[in-house]
Design a protein around this motif. Sequence first.
Motif, PDB file in Angstrom:
ATOM      1  N   GLY A   1       0.818  -1.211   0.000  1.00 27.98           N
ATOM      2  CA  GLY A   1       0.000   0.000   0.000  1.00 27.98           C
ATOM      3  C   GLY A   1       0.850   1.259   0.000  1.00 27.98           C
ATOM      4  N   ILE A   2       1.957   1.231   0.743  1.00 25.06           N
ATOM      5  CA  ILE A   2       2.866   2.381   0.785  1.00 25.06           C
ATOM      6  C   ILE A   2       3.460   2.623  -0.602  1.00 25.06           C
ATOM      7  CG2 ILE A   2       5.119   3.168   1.641  1.00 25.06           C
ATOM      8  CD1 ILE A   2       4.394   1.831   4.320  1.00 25.06           C
ATOM      9  N   ILE A   3       3.913   1.560  -1.249  1.00 20.60           N
ATOM     10  CA  ILE A   3       4.521   1.687  -2.579  1.00 20.60           C
ATOM     11  C   ILE A   3       3.510   2.218  -3.586  1.00 20.60           C
ATOM     12  CG2 ILE A   3       5.415   0.344  -4.535  1.00 20.60           C
ATOM     13  CD1 ILE A   3       6.868  -1.408  -2.462  1.00 20.60           C
ATOM     14  N   ALA A   4       2.318   1.620  -3.620  1.00 16.78           N
ATOM     15  CA  ALA A   4       1.294   2.035  -4.582  1.00 16.78           C
ATOM     16  C   ALA A   4       0.859   3.479  -4.332  1.00 16.78           C
ATOM     17  CB  ALA A   4       0.095   1.097  -4.515  1.00 16.78           C
ATOM     18  N   GLY A   5       0.643   3.834  -3.061  1.00 12.32           N
ATOM     19  CA  GLY A   5       0.204   5.189  -2.725  1.00 12.32           C
ATOM     20  C   GLY A   5       1.251   6.232  -3.051  1.00 12.32           C
ATOM     21  N   ALA A   6       2.512   5.950  -2.709  1.00 10.59           N
ATOM     22  CA  ALA A   6       3.589   6.898  -2.982  1.00 10.59           C
ATOM     23  C   ALA A   6       3.778   7.089  -4.483  1.00 10.59           C
ATOM     24  CB  ALA A   6       4.898   6.416  -2.346  1.00 10.59           C
ATOM     25  N   MET A   7       3.706   5.989  -5.254  1.00  9.34           N
ATOM     26  CA  MET A   7       3.884   6.088  -6.701  1.00  9.34           C
ATOM     27  C   MET A   7       2.746   6.869  -7.348  1.00  9.34           C
ATOM     28  SD  MET A   7       6.726   5.080  -7.780  1.00  9.34           S
ATOM     29  CE  MET A   7       6.230   5.353  -9.490  1.00  9.34           C
ATOM     30  N   LEU A   8       1.531   6.660  -6.887  1.00  6.69           N
ATOM     31  CA  LEU A   8       0.402   7.407  -7.439  1.00  6.69           C
ATOM     32  C   LEU A   8       0.565   8.907  -7.181  1.00  6.69           C
ATOM     33  CD1 LEU A   8      -2.642   5.096  -6.575  1.00  6.69           C
ATOM     34  CD2 LEU A   8      -1.749   5.646  -8.853  1.00  6.69           C
ATOM     35  N   ALA A   9       1.020   9.254  -5.983  1.00  5.06           N
ATOM     36  CA  ALA A   9       1.242  10.666  -5.660  1.00  5.06           C
ATOM     37  C   ALA A   9       2.335  11.256  -6.548  1.00  5.06           C
ATOM     38  CB  ALA A   9       1.624  10.806  -4.183  1.00  5.06           C
ATOM     39  N   ILE A  10       3.401  10.504  -6.788  1.00  2.98           N
ATOM     40  CA  ILE A  10       4.501  10.969  -7.636  1.00  2.98           C
ATOM     41  C   ILE A  10       4.037  11.148  -9.074  1.00  2.98           C
ATOM     42  CG2 ILE A  10       6.719  10.277  -8.644  1.00  2.98           C
ATOM     43  CD1 ILE A  10       7.282   8.913  -5.868  1.00  2.98           C
ATOM     44  N   VAL A  11       3.264  10.174  -9.567  1.00  6.19           N
ATOM     45  CA  VAL A  11       2.743  10.251 -10.942  1.00  6.19           C
ATOM     46  C   VAL A  11       1.850  11.479 -11.102  1.00  6.19           C
ATOM     47  CG1 VAL A  11       1.187   9.134 -12.603  1.00  6.19           C
ATOM     48  CG2 VAL A  11       2.934   7.790 -11.423  1.00  6.19           C
ATOM     49  N   LEU A  12       0.984  11.713 -10.136  1.00  7.66           N
ATOM     50  CA  LEU A  12       0.085  12.864 -10.206  1.00  7.66           C
ATOM     51  C   LEU A  12       0.865  14.180 -10.143  1.00  7.66           C
ATOM     52  CD1 LEU A  12      -2.902  11.688  -7.969  1.00  7.66           C
ATOM     53  CD2 LEU A  12      -2.894  12.005 -10.447  1.00  7.66           C
ATOM     54  N   ALA A  13       1.884  14.228  -9.291  1.00  2.00           N
ATOM     55  CA  ALA A  13       2.673  15.458  -9.158  1.00  2.00           C
ATOM     56  C   ALA A  13       3.392  15.797 -10.464  1.00  2.00           C
ATOM     57  CB  ALA A  13       3.686  15.310  -8.021  1.00  2.00           C
ATOM     58  N   TYR A  14       4.063  14.808 -11.040  1.00  3.92           N
ATOM     59  CA  TYR A  14       4.758  15.054 -12.303  1.00  3.92           C
ATOM     60  C   TYR A  14       3.757  15.287 -13.435  1.00  3.92           C
ATOM     61  CZ  TYR A  14       9.497  14.134 -10.666  1.00  3.92           C
ATOM     62  OH  TYR A  14      10.718  14.221 -10.027  1.00  3.92           O
ATOM     63  N   GLY A  15       2.603  14.608 -13.375  1.00  6.09           N
ATOM     64  CA  GLY A  15       1.581  14.801 -14.396  1.00  6.09           C
ATOM     65  C   GLY A  15       1.040  16.225 -14.387  1.00  6.09           C
ATOM     66  N   LEU A  16       0.849  16.779 -13.193  1.00  3.54           N
ATOM     67  CA  LEU A  16       0.366  18.162 -13.088  1.00  3.54           C
ATOM     68  C   LEU A  16       1.397  19.151 -13.623  1.00  3.54           C
ATOM     69  CD1 LEU A  16      -1.370  18.078  -9.586  1.00  3.54           C
ATOM     70  CD2 LEU A  16      -2.466  18.259 -11.832  1.00  3.54           C
ATOM     71  N   LEU A  17       2.677  18.888 -13.361  1.00  2.22           N
ATOM     72  CA  LEU A  17       3.729  19.743 -13.911  1.00  2.22           C
ATOM     73  C   LEU A  17       3.711  19.701 -15.441  1.00  2.22           C
ATOM     74  CD1 LEU A  17       6.772  18.979 -11.565  1.00  2.22           C
ATOM     75  CD2 LEU A  17       5.466  21.105 -11.714  1.00  2.22           C
ATOM     76  N   ALA A  18       3.516  18.498 -15.991  1.00  2.00           N
ATOM     77  CA  ALA A  18       3.456  18.359 -17.448  1.00  2.00           C
ATOM     78  C   ALA A  18       2.234  19.076 -18.015  1.00  2.00           C
ATOM     79  CB  ALA A  18       3.428  16.874 -17.828  1.00  2.00           C
ATOM     80  N   GLU A  19       1.091  19.001 -17.301  1.00  2.00           N
ATOM     81  CA  GLU A  19      -0.119  19.690 -17.754  1.00  2.00           C
ATOM     82  C   GLU A  19       0.102  21.205 -17.792  1.00  2.00           C
ATOM     83  OE1 GLU A  19      -2.975  18.773 -18.927  1.00  2.00           O
ATOM     84  OE2 GLU A  19      -2.756  16.619 -18.721  1.00  2.00           O
ATOM     85  N   LEU A  20       0.785  21.729 -16.780  1.00  2.00           N
ATOM     86  CA  LEU A  20       1.092  23.159 -16.764  1.00  2.00           C
ATOM     87  C   LEU A  20       1.960  23.541 -17.960  1.00  2.00           C
ATOM     88  CD1 LEU A  20       1.803  23.758 -12.962  1.00  2.00           C
ATOM     89  CD2 LEU A  20      -0.168  24.569 -14.271  1.00  2.00           C
ATOM     90  N   ALA A  21       2.933  22.680 -18.264  1.00  2.00           N
ATOM     91  CA  ALA A  21       3.806  22.947 -19.412  1.00  2.00           C
ATOM     92  C   ALA A  21       3.014  22.922 -20.712  1.00  2.00           C
ATOM     93  CB  ALA A  21       4.938  21.917 -19.458  1.00  2.00           C
ATOM     94  N   ARG A  22       2.075  21.986 -20.822  1.00  2.00           N
ATOM     95  CA  ARG A  22       1.255  21.897 -22.032  1.00  2.00           C
ATOM     96  C   ARG A  22       0.402  23.155 -22.216  1.00  2.00           C
ATOM     97  NH1 ARG A  22      -0.391  17.064 -24.331  1.00  2.00           N
ATOM     98  NH2 ARG A  22      -2.594  17.587 -24.102  1.00  2.00           N
ATOM     99  N   LYS A  23      -0.112  23.691 -21.122  1.00  3.01           N
ATOM    100  CA  LYS A  23      -0.955  24.893 -21.199  1.00  3.01           C
ATOM    101  C   LYS A  23      -0.139  26.133 -21.541  1.00  3.01           C
ATOM    102  CE  LYS A  23      -4.512  23.158 -18.055  1.00  3.01           C
ATOM    103  NZ  LYS A  23      -5.146  23.273 -16.724  1.00  3.01           N
ATOM    104  N   MET A  24       1.140  26.130 -21.176  1.00  2.00           N
ATOM    105  CA  MET A  24       1.995  27.267 -21.472  1.00  2.00           C
ATOM    106  C   MET A  24       2.426  27.288 -22.938  1.00  2.00           C
ATOM    107  SD  MET A  24       4.394  27.283 -18.051  1.00  2.00           S
ATOM    108  CE  MET A  24       5.497  28.529 -18.715  1.00  2.00           C
ATOM    109  N   PHE A  25       2.346  26.130 -23.602  1.00  2.00           N
ATOM    110  CA  PHE A  25       2.771  26.030 -25.002  1.00  2.00           C
ATOM    111  C   PHE A  25       1.564  25.683 -25.864  1.00  2.00           C
ATOM    112  CE2 PHE A  25       6.484  25.173 -22.436  1.00  2.00           C
ATOM    113  CZ  PHE A  25       7.491  25.896 -23.073  1.00  2.00           C
ATOM    114  N   ARG A  26       0.688  26.679 -26.070  1.00  2.00           N
ATOM    115  CA  ARG A  26      -0.564  26.438 -26.786  1.00  2.00           C
ATOM    116  C   ARG A  26      -0.429  26.623 -28.304  1.00  2.00           C
ATOM    117  NH1 ARG A  26      -5.099  25.912 -23.766  1.00  2.00           N
ATOM    118  NH2 ARG A  26      -4.994  26.441 -21.552  1.00  2.00           N
ATOM    119  N   SER A  27       0.481  27.464 -28.758  1.00  2.00           N
ATOM    120  CA  SER A  27       0.598  27.700 -30.188  1.00  2.00           C
ATOM    121  C   SER A  27       1.092  26.441 -30.898  1.00  2.00           C
ATOM    122  CB  SER A  27       1.564  28.851 -30.459  1.00  2.00           C
ATOM    123  OG  SER A  27       2.895  28.467 -30.168  1.00  2.00           O
TER     124      SER A  27
END
Length: 202
Positions: free
Chosen positions: A151-177
């Motif tokens: 449970g610790i491994i799965a929970g920690a990995m999900l949090a890491i995936v979401l954190a990096y995913g949100l950073l990538a989403e921000l980058a995608r929104k900054m590069f709209r052209s």
Amino acid sequence: MTQYLIFLLAFAASAALPGPEIAALLSRSLAGGWRSSLPLASGIIIGKLIMLSAAVIGLSALLAILGPAFVTLKYAGAAYLVWLGIKKWRAAGQALPSAANAPATGIIVEIGLGLAMTVTNPLAIAFYMALLPGVINVAGVSWPSYLILCGIIAGAMLAIVLAYGLLAELARKMFRSAHAKARLERASGGMMVGVGIVLAAR
């Protein structure tokens, strides 16, 4: 509970460090949004749970038995990543298919790639062989303790995936052209090729 907290902090710090797995997840998120990285993340999580199980039953013995299989997985995963990176680079700027419409075989391959990247990662092997026994008494792990660690491994990995995913989403929104989007996609493809080369070389 102290040993579980120490394991959580050590595992999260190790898993969140930039490396081939994180680079691959970022590349997926940059190319198609954070949801497109979930199959790859699932494979990585499965791989880490397998590594935990192997550490409990005896990782050294397992590596001795399955050594050639790990080498095959490593090179197959590396070749696939390089191919995907080149494909992404060449298609930069074109309309991307929705991640929700990805074929089932693609999802299965992505899960397998995440699994291969994890179980052939020497740093992951070192983590479970060196750090885990110093934190958890693997010889005396009970079923409840094993499930808590999973449970610790799965929970920690999900949090890491979401954190990096949100950073990538921000980058995608900054590069709209269209031009900026093409550059972002080329960067994503370049990251995939780089991850493939690192995976093959390590």
